[in-house]
Design a protein around this motif. Structure first.
Motif, PDB file in Angstrom:
ATOM      1  N   ARG A  73     -35.218  43.077 -12.924  1.00 27.88           N
ATOM      2  CA  ARG A  73     -34.323  44.224 -12.778  1.00 27.88           C
ATOM      3  C   ARG A  73     -33.947  44.810 -14.146  1.00 27.88           C
ATOM      4  NH1 ARG A  73     -31.542  45.383  -8.376  1.00 27.88           N
ATOM      5  NH2 ARG A  73     -31.682  43.254  -7.579  1.00 27.88           N
ATOM      6  N   ALA A  74     -33.539  43.932 -15.071  1.00 28.71           N
ATOM      7  CA  ALA A  74     -33.164  44.400 -16.414  1.00 28.71           C
ATOM      8  C   ALA A  74     -34.360  45.027 -17.124  1.00 28.71           C
ATOM      9  CB  ALA A  74     -32.616  43.235 -17.237  1.00 28.71           C
ATOM     10  N   ALA A  75     -35.531  44.419 -16.962  1.00 31.67           N
ATOM     11  CA  ALA A  75     -36.741  44.930 -17.622  1.00 31.67           C
ATOM     12  C   ALA A  75     -37.112  46.317 -17.102  1.00 31.67           C
ATOM     13  CB  ALA A  75     -37.897  43.957 -17.412  1.00 31.67           C
ATOM     14  N   LEU A  76     -37.025  46.512 -15.784  1.00 27.12           N
ATOM     15  CA  LEU A  76     -37.401  47.807 -15.204  1.00 27.12           C
ATOM     16  C   LEU A  76     -36.367  48.885 -15.520  1.00 27.12           C
ATOM     17  CD1 LEU A  76     -38.862  46.680 -11.756  1.00 27.12           C
ATOM     18  CD2 LEU A  76     -40.130  47.653 -13.684  1.00 27.12           C
ATOM     19  N   ARG A  77     -35.119  48.494 -15.720  1.00 28.63           N
ATOM     20  CA  ARG A  77     -34.110  49.476 -16.134  1.00 28.63           C
ATOM     21  C   ARG A  77     -34.320  49.921 -17.580  1.00 28.63           C
ATOM     22  NH1 ARG A  77     -29.068  46.580 -13.077  1.00 28.63           N
ATOM     23  NH2 ARG A  77     -29.262  47.695 -11.110  1.00 28.63           N
ATOM     24  N   LEU A  78     -34.937  49.063 -18.357  1.00 28.07           N
ATOM     25  CA  LEU A  78     -35.196  49.348 -19.772  1.00 28.07           C
ATOM     26  C   LEU A  78     -36.511  50.103 -19.973  1.00 28.07           C
ATOM     27  CD1 LEU A  78     -34.472  48.633 -22.837  1.00 28.07           C
ATOM     28  CD2 LEU A  78     -35.957  46.641 -22.508  1.00 28.07           C
ATOM     29  N   ALA A  79     -37.536  49.728 -19.212  1.00 28.87           N
ATOM     30  CA  ALA A  79     -38.907  50.192 -19.460  1.00 28.87           C
ATOM     31  C   ALA A  79     -39.171  51.581 -18.883  1.00 28.87           C
ATOM     32  CB  ALA A  79     -39.887  49.186 -18.869  1.00 28.87           C
ATOM     33  N   HIS A  80     -40.228  52.191 -19.417  1.00 30.62           N
ATOM     34  CA  HIS A  80     -40.728  53.450 -18.847  1.00 30.62           C
ATOM     35  C   HIS A  80     -41.687  53.159 -17.690  1.00 30.62           C
ATOM     36  CE1 HIS A  80     -39.704  54.490 -23.104  1.00 30.62           C
ATOM     37  NE2 HIS A  80     -39.134  55.514 -22.488  1.00 30.62           N
ATOM     38  N   ARG A  81     -42.534  52.147 -17.897  1.00 28.40           N
ATOM     39  CA  ARG A  81     -43.510  51.789 -16.856  1.00 28.40           C
ATOM     40  C   ARG A  81     -43.614  50.267 -16.763  1.00 28.40           C
ATOM     41  NH1 ARG A  81     -48.508  52.553 -17.486  1.00 28.40           N
ATOM     42  NH2 ARG A  81     -48.484  52.804 -19.750  1.00 28.40           N
ATOM     43  N   GLY A  82     -44.196  49.799 -15.655  1.00 29.01           N
ATOM     44  CA  GLY A  82     -44.349  48.360 -15.487  1.00 29.01           C
ATOM     45  C   GLY A  82     -45.634  47.985 -14.778  1.00 29.01           C
ATOM     46  N   TYR A  83     -46.021  46.738 -14.981  1.00 27.55           N
ATOM     47  CA  TYR A  83     -47.174  46.136 -14.297  1.00 27.55           C
ATOM     48  C   TYR A  83     -46.711  44.815 -13.695  1.00 27.55           C
ATOM     49  CZ  TYR A  83     -50.242  49.318 -16.923  1.00 27.55           C
ATOM     50  OH  TYR A  83     -50.859  50.427 -17.444  1.00 27.55           O
ATOM     51  N   VAL A  84     -47.137  44.534 -12.477  1.00 26.98           N
ATOM     52  CA  VAL A  84     -46.821  43.255 -11.844  1.00 26.98           C
ATOM     53  C   VAL A  84     -48.081  42.404 -11.855  1.00 26.98           C
ATOM     54  CG1 VAL A  84     -46.101  42.071  -9.737  1.00 26.98           C
ATOM     55  CG2 VAL A  84     -45.024  44.247 -10.380  1.00 26.98           C
ATOM     56  N   LEU A  85     -47.952  41.217 -12.440  1.00 26.73           N
ATOM     57  CA  LEU A  85     -49.079  40.300 -12.579  1.00 26.73           C
ATOM     58  C   LEU A  85     -48.873  39.130 -11.625  1.00 26.73           C
ATOM     59  CD1 LEU A  85     -51.592  40.123 -14.455  1.00 26.73           C
ATOM     60  CD2 LEU A  85     -50.169  38.954 -16.123  1.00 26.73           C
ATOM     61  N   GLU A  86     -49.869  38.864 -10.787  1.00 23.14           N
ATOM     62  CA  GLU A  86     -49.809  37.726  -9.863  1.00 23.14           C
ATOM     63  C   GLU A  86     -51.094  36.920  -9.989  1.00 23.14           C
ATOM     64  OE1 GLU A  86     -48.901  38.796  -5.843  1.00 23.14           O
ATOM     65  OE2 GLU A  86     -47.153  39.991  -6.404  1.00 23.14           O
ATOM     66  N   LEU A  87     -50.941  35.671 -10.411  1.00 26.21           N
ATOM     67  CA  LEU A  87     -52.082  34.756 -10.534  1.00 26.21           C
ATOM     68  C   LEU A  87     -53.272  35.388 -11.251  1.00 26.21           C
ATOM     69  CD1 LEU A  87     -51.892  33.170  -6.962  1.00 26.21           C
ATOM     70  CD2 LEU A  87     -51.053  32.197  -9.105  1.00 26.21           C
ATOM     71  N   GLY A  88     -52.963  36.044 -12.378  1.00 24.44           N
ATOM     72  CA  GLY A  88     -54.024  36.580 -13.223  1.00 24.44           C
ATOM     73  C   GLY A  88     -54.582  37.923 -12.813  1.00 24.44           C
ATOM     74  N   HIS A  89     -53.995  38.547 -11.778  1.00 27.09           N
ATOM     75  CA  HIS A  89     -54.422  39.881 -11.330  1.00 27.09           C
ATOM     76  C   HIS A  89     -53.236  40.833 -11.381  1.00 27.09           C
ATOM     77  CE1 HIS A  89     -58.278  38.472  -9.568  1.00 27.09           C
ATOM     78  NE2 HIS A  89     -57.584  37.393  -9.225  1.00 27.09           N
ATOM     79  N   ILE A  90     -53.472  42.091 -11.762  1.00 31.81           N
ATOM     80  CA  ILE A  90     -52.420  43.095 -11.650  1.00 31.81           C
ATOM     81  C   ILE A  90     -52.437  43.629 -10.218  1.00 31.81           C
ATOM     82  CG2 ILE A  90     -51.720  45.432 -12.332  1.00 31.81           C
ATOM     83  CD1 ILE A  90     -52.502  44.543 -15.212  1.00 31.81           C
ATOM     84  N   ALA A 106     -57.334  32.249 -16.639  1.00 26.24           N
ATOM     85  CA  ALA A 106     -55.929  32.620 -16.426  1.00 26.24           C
ATOM     86  C   ALA A 106     -55.763  34.111 -16.141  1.00 26.24           C
ATOM     87  CB  ALA A 106     -55.105  32.237 -17.652  1.00 26.24           C
ATOM     88  N   LEU A 107     -56.598  34.941 -16.735  1.00 25.82           N
ATOM     89  CA  LEU A 107     -56.584  36.385 -16.473  1.00 25.82           C
ATOM     90  C   LEU A 107     -57.951  36.791 -15.951  1.00 25.82           C
ATOM     91  CD1 LEU A 107     -54.694  37.821 -19.594  1.00 25.82           C
ATOM     92  CD2 LEU A 107     -53.759  37.393 -17.309  1.00 25.82           C
ATOM     93  N   HIS A 108     -57.950  37.489 -14.808  1.00 23.97           N
ATOM     94  CA  HIS A 108     -59.197  37.775 -14.107  1.00 23.97           C
ATOM     95  C   HIS A 108     -59.571  39.258 -14.185  1.00 23.97           C
ATOM     96  CE1 HIS A 108     -58.443  33.786 -12.517  1.00 23.97           C
ATOM     97  NE2 HIS A 108     -57.355  34.200 -11.906  1.00 23.97           N
ATOM     98  N   GLY A 109     -59.685  39.774 -15.402  1.00 21.51           N
ATOM     99  CA  GLY A 109     -60.148  41.157 -15.541  1.00 21.51           C
ATOM    100  C   GLY A 109     -59.039  42.183 -15.347  1.00 21.51           C
ATOM    101  N   ILE A 110     -57.972  42.078 -16.150  1.00 20.52           N
ATOM    102  CA  ILE A 110     -56.851  43.018 -15.993  1.00 20.52           C
ATOM    103  C   ILE A 110     -57.045  44.266 -16.861  1.00 20.52           C
ATOM    104  CG2 ILE A 110     -55.254  41.138 -15.420  1.00 20.52           C
ATOM    105  CD1 ILE A 110     -53.901  41.663 -18.202  1.00 20.52           C
ATOM    106  N   ASP A 111     -56.478  45.376 -16.387  1.00 25.08           N
ATOM    107  CA  ASP A 111     -56.462  46.643 -17.118  1.00 25.08           C
ATOM    108  C   ASP A 111     -55.016  47.054 -17.324  1.00 25.08           C
ATOM    109  OD1 ASP A 111     -59.381  47.425 -17.142  1.00 25.08           O
ATOM    110  OD2 ASP A 111     -59.073  47.246 -14.983  1.00 25.08           O
ATOM    111  N   LEU A 112     -54.706  47.513 -18.531  1.00 25.26           N
ATOM    112  CA  LEU A 112     -53.321  47.848 -18.852  1.00 25.26           C
ATOM    113  C   LEU A 112     -53.340  48.831 -20.022  1.00 25.26           C
ATOM    114  CD1 LEU A 112     -50.560  45.137 -19.153  1.00 25.26           C
ATOM    115  CD2 LEU A 112     -50.800  46.809 -20.975  1.00 25.26           C
ATOM    116  N   ALA A 113     -52.452  49.817 -19.999  1.00 21.98           N
ATOM    117  CA  ALA A 113     -52.381  50.779 -21.101  1.00 21.98           C
ATOM    118  C   ALA A 113     -50.939  50.992 -21.511  1.00 21.98           C
ATOM    119  CB  ALA A 113     -53.020  52.106 -20.689  1.00 21.98           C
ATOM    120  N   VAL A 114     -50.735  51.164 -22.806  1.00 22.23           N
ATOM    121  CA  VAL A 114     -49.399  51.441 -23.346  1.00 22.23           C
ATOM    122  C   VAL A 114     -49.512  52.699 -24.205  1.00 22.23           C
ATOM    123  CG1 VAL A 114     -47.474  50.550 -24.719  1.00 22.23           C
ATOM    124  CG2 VAL A 114     -48.906  48.948 -23.421  1.00 22.23           C
ATOM    125  N   GLU A 115     -48.722  53.700 -23.841  1.00 21.73           N
ATOM    126  CA  GLU A 115     -48.723  54.952 -24.610  1.00 21.73           C
ATOM    127  C   GLU A 115     -47.816  54.804 -25.833  1.00 21.73           C
ATOM    128  OE1 GLU A 115     -50.602  57.503 -23.456  1.00 21.73           O
ATOM    129  OE2 GLU A 115     -51.130  56.389 -21.652  1.00 21.73           O
TER     130      GLU A 115
END
Length: 238
Positions: free
Chosen positions: A198-215, A19-28
């Motif tokens: 839209r609501a999430a991006l107005r709230l968040a500092h940063r975002g990641y878009v995930l498509e079929l298990g890849h960022i 389901a996830l094909h080697g994603i990288d993600l960081a949260v400060e």
């Protein structure tokens, strides 16, 4: 800023299906970070791997530099990561207060539990009004408040939110997102999975878009809001 939560080359499978094909993600520390994507993209899978509900088949999850990916879920909760699940999952035959108290099962200090409960009632006054009511009789919005409140009872350093706006009227979505802002301002780092891009991006500092298990795209929230690719796919082209 300090990287509090880091996902490196994460692979997660359900049986033989990856389901996830080697994603990288960081949260400060102190951030709100959102993961966007269509149904089936792997968003909830990523949260479940962080909270220990799913065991990764490869890669690492680090919390404050320490490996999390081999720990059971209850140890991850004790370490300071709590999840509010998709679909709320409140216990309908228990009262609001009993549901909230269940979130404190790792808290040994009763005075601290009482302080945390007071904070939750300040965030969600409706829950205090209905504390003796059965959770199953609450509206969808109130149940969402309860699910978030229960997750906050352990006073986590990182709160994982899975689709908090799902099935809610726009005004309620606005209220829930405003409260998430207040939770973040109180020092809780937030990782948010949300279909309302839209609501999430107005709230968040940063975002990641995930498509079929890849960022496929990542960056500051305002840049993603202005990105034509993201706009066309997730913001209705507006």
């Amino acid at each position: 800023m300090t990287t509090l939560l880091e996902i490196r080359n994460l692979h997660v499978s359900y049986g033989n299906v990856e389901a996830l094909h080697g994603i990288d993600l960081a949260v400060e520390a102190g951030e709100i970070v959102t993961i966007l994507g269509a149904n089936g993209a792997g968003k909830s899978t990523a949260l479940h791997a962080v909270s220990g509900l799913l065991r990764p088949t490869g890669g690492e999850i680090l919390f404050d530099g320490q490996p999390l990916h081999r720990l059971p879920a209850h140890r991850i909760l004790r370490a300071g990561i709590s999840q509010s699940p998709e679909g709320r999952r409140v216990f309908g035959t228990l009262t609001v207060r009993e549901n909230i108290n269940l979130g404190a099962y790792t808290v040994r200090d009763q005075a601290l539990a009482a302080k945390n409960r007071k904070w939750i009632y300040e965030l969600f006054p409706r829950l205090e009004e209905r504390q003796h009511q059965l959770a199953g009789t609450l509206s969808g919005g109130e149940q969402q408040m309860l699910a978030i409140g229960r997750a906050l009872m352990s006073r986590p350093r990182v709160l994982l939110l899975d689709e908090p706006s799902l099935g809610l009227a726009p005004l309620l979505v606005q209220a829930i997102f405003q409260t998430i802002r207040e939770i973040n301002a109180a020092g809780v780092t937030v990782l948010l999975v949300e279909q309302n891009a839209r609501a999430a991006l107005r709230l968040a500092h940063r975002g990641y878009v995930l498509e079929l298990g890849h960022i496929t795209v990542s960056g500051p929230a305002d840049e993603l809001l202005a990105d034509p690719q993201v706009r066309d796919a997730y913001l209705g082209g507006a």
